[in-house]
Enzyme design. Structure first.
Site, PDB file in Angstrom:
ATOM      1  CG  HIS A   1      -8.115   3.332   0.262  1.00  0.00           C
ATOM      2  ND1 HIS A   1      -7.568   2.912  -0.931  1.00  0.00           N
ATOM      3  CD2 HIS A   1      -7.134   4.042   0.900  1.00  0.00           C
ATOM      4  CE1 HIS A   1      -6.322   3.362  -1.018  1.00  0.00           C
ATOM      5  NE2 HIS A   1      -6.031   4.042   0.082  1.00  0.00           N
TER       6      HIS A   1
ATOM      7  CG  ASP B   1      -1.132  10.565  -5.672  1.00  0.00           C
ATOM      8  OD1 ASP B   1      -0.975   9.523  -5.028  1.00  0.00           O
ATOM      9  OD2 ASP B   1      -2.249  11.094  -5.835  1.00  0.00           O
TER      10      ASP B   1
ATOM     11  CG  HIS C   1      -2.004   0.995   1.204  1.00  0.00           C
ATOM     12  ND1 HIS C   1      -3.330   0.647   1.346  1.00  0.00           N
ATOM     13  CD2 HIS C   1      -1.985   2.336   1.056  1.00  0.00           C
ATOM     14  CE1 HIS C   1      -4.074   1.740   1.290  1.00  0.00           C
ATOM     15  NE2 HIS C   1      -3.274   2.790   1.114  1.00  0.00           N
TER      16      HIS C   1
ATOM     17  CD  GLU D   1      -7.149   6.154   6.048  1.00  0.00           C
ATOM     18  OE1 GLU D   1      -6.098   6.780   6.251  1.00  0.00           O
ATOM     19  OE2 GLU D   1      -7.652   6.031   4.909  1.00  0.00           O
TER      20      GLU D   1
ATOM     21  CG  ASP E   1      -1.461   5.742   3.169  1.00  0.00           C
ATOM     22  OD1 ASP E   1      -1.840   5.461   2.024  1.00  0.00           O
ATOM     23  OD2 ASP E   1      -2.162   6.369   3.990  1.00  0.00           O
TER      24      ASP E   1
END
Length: 376
Positions: A206, A22, A18, A209, A314
């Protein structure tokens, strides 16, 4: 137990599932590319800019965290910019000891200067290939697969899913949806997930979270996710853990647990029993408020309960982190040693979206021999 040093962890082989393309740019690259396209930045000095990204992301809010990407995405709108960012990503991960990585990005976010979706995918692929080749020439082997991400607040998920299938023999290994969870449930994209299942394609979502158990339940039981991006809030379905504010359990009831041990709710038990991988990102989870601190991160409990735990970065720029830094923080917080780090690394490789025999080769030929020397 002798404490494991950061330099030693850098040398150990690591697997990463993961990581956002960007969210991992070098600050100096952001400055140079911004100059080239005329984008205004909050800071022009690379060191201060890197500090700005971390400070801006360290807000305790996923929505505020996501705002920092306006500056990185803005400089990734040309083939040259995308190629450079992907090439440098491969080199940076390889230098950090990562031997396998799945890096994700949203092609739909890189079309502002006239690129097609296909041109975006091909520019990123070429960058990763060139970066991996340069790393190999330096004695660092790395394999990178890409995940094509659709934005959950947009309406292009079917198109991006088809793009992922079209390029799955050309470096793309799976599909993902990302963006703010609240108000944008994964069930909005059921057509894309059903299409991917018909095409025997892999995907992660996702979930869990910022929004909690309903997001996890939908991702798994409605959408059929192979993995959970983050999934940290699964601990809200384990007694003994204080649930996050506003948490609800969509399934009700409790599953059996060992005498004297934590009691898993039905959803938590299902996730553990089915070995659904959790793509945990400790530093990022703390920044977005999904965990109070590294020392209190649920990864400790989830590790002890033997969930399929993986450790990830991440967004390396926004969190000022790397795989080696994340693992170092965990060894310091939980007293973990090489055996635990090997377990986490093998978990990630078992959960990768490349073919089984290729996963097994990396585990048996690269990861296990290296850790055997470290554990001995």
């Amino acid at each position: 137990m002798v404490a494991i040093s950061y330099p030693d962890i850098v040398k150990a082989p690591k697997a990463l599932l993961h990581d956002h393309l960007d969210g991992g740019l070098r600050p100096a690259t952001v400055v140079e590319l911004a100059d080239a396209v005329g984008h205004e930045l909050p800071e022009r000095d690379p060191q201060r800019l890197g500090q700005w990204f971390v400070a801006a992301a360290d807000s305790g809010s996923l929505e505020r965290y996501l705002e920092t990407f306006a500056h990185t995405v803005a400089v990734m709108q040309t083939e040259a910019g995308l190629h450079r960012v992907a090439r440098e990503c491969a080199l940076d991960l390889a230098a950090d000891g990562v031997v396998y990585a799945e890096v994700r990005y949203a092609p739909e976010q890189h079309l502002e200067r006239g690129l097609s979706l296909e041109q975006v995918v091909e520019a990123v692929r070429a960058g990763f290939e060139d970066g991996a080749a340069e790393a190999a020439a330096q004695g660092r082997q790395i394999r990178i697969g890409t995940l094509l991400t659709a934005m959950r607040h947009a309406a292009r998920s079917q198109e991006i899913a088809e793009l992922a299938v079209r390029y799955r023999d050309s470096g793309v290994v799976g599909f993902d949806i990302a963006g703010a969870e609240a108000g944008f449930p994964p069930t909005r994209h059921l057509d894309a997930f059903e299409y991917l299942q018909r095409e025997n394609a892999h995907f992660t979502i996702h979930a869990g979270e910022a929004f909690g158990l309903p997001s996890i339940w939908q991702a798994i039981q409605w959408c059929g996710a192979d993995r959970l991006g983050h999934g940290v809030r699964i601990v809200d379905d384990i007694t003994g853990h204080v649930p996050s504010a506003g948490s609800t359990t969509p399934t009700g009831g409790s599953a059996s647990a060992p005498p004297g041990g934590p009691v898993l709710g039905r959803l938590a038990a299902y996730v553990r029993d089915k070995r659904i991988p959790l793509e945990l990102c400790p530093s990022s989870n703390v920044q977005t408020g999904a965990a109070p601190s590294i020392a209190e991160h649920p990864i400790g409990l989830l590790h002890d309960l033997r969930f399929r735990v993986t450790v990830n970065t991440d967004n390396r720029l926004m969190s000022g982190t790397s795989m080696s830094r994340e693992l170092t923080l965990l060894t310091e917080a939980f007293g973990w040693g090489w055996s635990e780090l090997q377990w986490l690394t093998i978990n990630a490789m078992k959960s990768a979206f490349i073919p089984y025999d290729e996963r097994l080769a990396i585990i048996n030929e690269t990861i296990k021999p290296a850790y055997a020397k470290l554990i001995a």
